[in-house]
Design a protein around this motif. Structure first.
Motif, PDB file in Angstrom:
ATOM      1  N   ARG A  65     -35.635 -49.035  31.163  1.00  0.00           N
ATOM      2  CA  ARG A  65     -35.282 -49.187  32.581  1.00  0.00           C
ATOM      3  C   ARG A  65     -35.131 -47.829  33.260  1.00  0.00           C
ATOM      4  O   ARG A  65     -35.564 -47.636  34.402  1.00  0.00           O
ATOM      5  CB  ARG A  65     -33.988 -49.995  32.724  1.00  0.00           C
ATOM      6  N   VAL A  66     -34.528 -46.877  32.541  1.00  0.00           N
ATOM      7  CA  VAL A  66     -34.341 -45.530  33.098  1.00  0.00           C
ATOM      8  C   VAL A  66     -35.710 -44.900  33.388  1.00  0.00           C
ATOM      9  O   VAL A  66     -35.930 -44.339  34.461  1.00  0.00           O
ATOM     10  CB  VAL A  66     -33.521 -44.644  32.125  1.00  0.00           C
ATOM     11  N   PHE A  67     -36.632 -45.032  32.445  1.00  0.00           N
ATOM     12  CA  PHE A  67     -37.967 -44.456  32.639  1.00  0.00           C
ATOM     13  C   PHE A  67     -38.682 -45.129  33.817  1.00  0.00           C
ATOM     14  O   PHE A  67     -39.284 -44.448  34.652  1.00  0.00           O
ATOM     15  CB  PHE A  67     -38.803 -44.597  31.354  1.00  0.00           C
ATOM     16  N   ASN A  69     -37.337 -46.733  36.390  1.00  0.00           N
ATOM     17  CA  ASN A  69     -36.685 -46.324  37.644  1.00  0.00           C
ATOM     18  C   ASN A  69     -37.129 -44.922  38.046  1.00  0.00           C
ATOM     19  O   ASN A  69     -37.391 -44.657  39.222  1.00  0.00           O
ATOM     20  CB  ASN A  69     -35.165 -46.339  37.478  1.00  0.00           C
ATOM     21  N   ARG A  89     -40.670 -43.679  25.209  1.00  0.00           N
ATOM     22  CA  ARG A  89     -39.464 -43.388  26.028  1.00  0.00           C
ATOM     23  C   ARG A  89     -38.192 -43.891  25.346  1.00  0.00           C
ATOM     24  O   ARG A  89     -37.204 -44.184  26.006  1.00  0.00           O
ATOM     25  CB  ARG A  89     -39.621 -43.949  27.445  1.00  0.00           C
ATOM     26  N   ARG A  90     -38.200 -43.945  24.042  1.00  0.00           N
ATOM     27  CA  ARG A  90     -37.048 -44.419  23.225  1.00  0.00           C
ATOM     28  C   ARG A  90     -36.521 -45.746  23.778  1.00  0.00           C
ATOM     29  O   ARG A  90     -37.299 -46.608  24.117  1.00  0.00           O
ATOM     30  CB  ARG A  90     -35.972 -43.350  23.149  1.00  0.00           C
ATOM     31  N   ASN A  91     -35.200 -45.879  23.850  1.00  0.00           N
ATOM     32  CA  ASN A  91     -34.657 -47.157  24.331  1.00  0.00           C
ATOM     33  C   ASN A  91     -34.364 -47.139  25.831  1.00  0.00           C
ATOM     34  O   ASN A  91     -33.586 -47.950  26.323  1.00  0.00           O
ATOM     35  CB  ASN A  91     -33.386 -47.515  23.559  1.00  0.00           C
ATOM     36  N   ALA A  92     -34.949 -46.178  26.546  1.00  0.00           N
ATOM     37  CA  ALA A  92     -34.633 -46.008  27.965  1.00  0.00           C
ATOM     38  C   ALA A  92     -35.727 -46.614  28.849  1.00  0.00           C
ATOM     39  O   ALA A  92     -36.232 -45.947  29.758  1.00  0.00           O
ATOM     40  CB  ALA A  92     -34.441 -44.524  28.269  1.00  0.00           C
TER      41      ALA A  92
END
Lengths: 162, 146
Positions: A75-77, A79, A70-73
């Motif tokens: 927290r986004v992933f 959430n 999920r690359r550098n995401a």
């Protein structure tokens, strides 16, 4: 329960953690390079595979083990996944997201970039394998923690782990 | 059916797309009150980026959500599709629409201003961005199956 190990590319640290979880790699010694390279999906996914869930197998308790890049995401992933579980009425306690990135060392970063991004597998793969061996006990310790908590059903506070 | 609109913040471009889809915004000319009165517009919490926000449902029961993806729109769209498939199987239809390509530079600068707590400047930039984006979004929304 669904357990998702996630890291930057879903090619090295998360795949290693999933392999340890599924008993494909030993927990009493550091595995050899051949053992590490022969794990399914190890050092295989490329940029266009980021965001794709890869099913690795079922553990001895019947939990489904997946890995994702999920690359550098992170927290986004996390959430998004927890939010989707709520939207679809899926019990959040049955979804466990494990971030393996804190256990990634510079050898894995440099080796992974060289092998996956630059496509120089012959140079990058030995470096990333050395990195996996260096971080191996930390990954084993993380997986043991996950297995103990999931087996005891004590995952109330463990929806997101790193 | 469920429709998920993705943009950088999940509270700007995707909210406009959601309300265009729901029919609350009809024309391509909007004023600042119309934009800022949209539920959820600019109500941003950067720690919650990625979490689906329920925008509303239309008469045919289609639920519409918005999501933030920072600059990872493509990757998050794939991940969202995969996670939905895992959690839902094929029980209900869904669509994940990435509106990142419609995000204007004004909105990007607005987000930067917002991070710097320059609220008034951010609002102006979001409005200018919304005016540009609404034309592109109208085209995107027309392509969604019902």
């Amino acid at each position: 329960m669904i357990i998702i190990y996630h890291c930057y590319g879903g090619a090295h640290s998360s795949v290693t953690a999933a392999a340890v979880h599924l008993g494909w790699l030993p927990t009493d010694r550091i595995p050899g390079s051949d053992e590490i390279i022969s794990i399914p999906y190890f050092d295989r996914p490329v940029t266009r595979d980021h965001g794709r869930l890869q099913f690795m197998g079922n553990d001895e308790f019947g939990n489904e083990i997946y890995v994702i890049g999920r690359r550098n995401a992170a927290r986004v992933f996390e959430n998004m996944a927890i939010g989707m579980a709520q939207v679809y009425g899926f019990c959040p306690r049955k979804l466990l997201l494990v971030n393996v990135m804190p256990y990634v060392n510079w050898k894995m970063v440099v080796g992974g970039f060289t092998s996956r991004k630059l496509g120089l597998t012959a140079i990058g793969r030995p470096v990333v394998t050395a990195g996996v061996k260096f971080a191996y006990w930390k990954i084993v310790s993380l997986v043991n923690r996950i297995k103990v908590c999931t087996a005891s059903g004590n995952t109330g506070e463990l929806t997101q782990i790193n | 059916m469920k429709v998920f609109f993705i943009c950088r913040s999940g509270r700007h471009t995707s909210v406009i797309a959601a309300f265009l889809y729901l029919g609350r915004l009809t024309g391509t000319k909007v004023n600042i009150e119309e934009i800022f009165s949209l539920p959820g517009f600019d109500e941003i919490d950067f720690r919650e980026t990625g979490r689906p926000f329920f925008a509303g449902a239309n008469s045919s029961g289609t639920e519409v959500y918005t999501m933030g993806a920072l600059s990872y729109g493509n990757m998050l769209k794939r991940a969202a599709d995969e996670v939905i498939k895992l959690l839902n199987g094929n029980n209900t239809k869904w669509q994940v629409i990435d509106t990142s390509s419609c995000v204007s530079r004004w909105t990007v600068w607005g987000l930067r201003a917002k991070r710097l707590h320059l609220g008034v400047l951010a609002k102006v930039l979001f409005f200018l961005g919304a005016r540009k984006e609404i034309i592109r979004l109208a085209g995107v929304v027309r392509t969604i199956d019902n």
